[in-house]
Write an enzyme that holds these catalytic residues in place. Structure first.
Site, PDB file in Angstrom:
ATOM      1  N   CYS A  77      36.752  36.656  31.906  1.00 26.18           N
ATOM      2  CA  CYS A  77      36.853  35.213  32.091  1.00 26.18           C
ATOM      3  C   CYS A  77      37.887  34.994  33.192  1.00 26.18           C
ATOM      4  CB  CYS A  77      37.227  34.516  30.781  1.00 26.18           C
ATOM      5  SG  CYS A  77      38.800  35.038  30.075  1.00 26.18           S
ATOM      6  N   ASN A  78      38.700  33.973  33.099  1.00 24.42           N
ATOM      7  CA  ASN A  78      39.700  33.718  34.124  1.00 24.42           C
ATOM      8  C   ASN A  78      40.937  34.586  33.935  1.00 24.42           C
ATOM      9  OD1 ASN A  78      40.745  32.303  36.413  1.00 24.42           O
ATOM     10  ND2 ASN A  78      42.002  31.098  35.022  1.00 24.42           N
TER      11      ASN A  78
END
Length: 133
Positions: A77-78
Site C-alpha cells: 500500500c502506501n
C-alpha cells in the site's frame, strides 16, 4: 489470524524479477498517481464521504478473479498498514505465498525504484511518514 511475512523493498524487487506478482492495495486515486509497472490494483479500503475508511467488501473476490491461491504475491500500500491487513485476509482465505512489502510504495519510491520523477510527485502523503520523505 496468521503471521504476515514482511520483506523490504530490495527483497521485493528481487522477488518480482523471478515471477512474484505485485498486488497494490492502495485506492485507485493513489494508484493512478504512480505505481509499479506490472502491478495489479485491488483497493483494500475506500475513503468514505466523512473522511474515514471502510474495508472493500469485494477485495477477496476481486483478487480471486485474477490470482490463484498458490501465486506468489507481494502486497503493498502506501506505507504498509493496509497491506499488512490485506495479507492477513489473504492468508486466512487460503493464499499460500503472501508477503507484505515493508514501507509500502513510499519506500519503493525512496529506494529510487519508481523512476526519475521527484518523490513528491510520486508519493501520497502519509501521516506515518515524515513529510520530507
Amino acid at each position: 489470524m496468521k503471521n504476515v511475512e514482511t520483506v523490504d523493498v530490495y527483497t521485493a524487487k528481487g522477488l518480482l524479477t523471478v515471477g512474484h506478482r505485485y498486488l497494490d492495495v492502495r485506492t485507485s486515486e493513489e494508484f493512478s498517481k504512480s505505481h509499479f509497472e506490472d502491478a495489479l490494483n485491488f483497493p483494500y479500503m475506500f475513503k468514505t464521504d466523512e473522511g474515514g475508511r471502510i474495508v472493500n467488501p469485494d477485495f477477496l473476490p476481486q483478487v480471486a478473479s485474477i490470482c490463484k491461491k498458490d501465486d506468489h504475491l507481494i502486497v503493498a500500500c502506501n506505507s504498509g498498514g493496509r497491506a499488512s491487513r490485506a495479507c492477513v485476509e489473504l492468508l486466512n482465505e487460503g493464499y499460500q505465498h503472501v508477503a507484505n512489502m515493508g514501507g509500502g510504495y513510499s519506500a519503493w519510491v525512496d529506494a529510487g525504484f519508481a523512476g526519475d520523477k521527484p518523490p513528491g510527485d510520486l508519493k501520497v502523503a502519509c501521516k506515518f511518514r515524515p513529510k520530507d520523505n
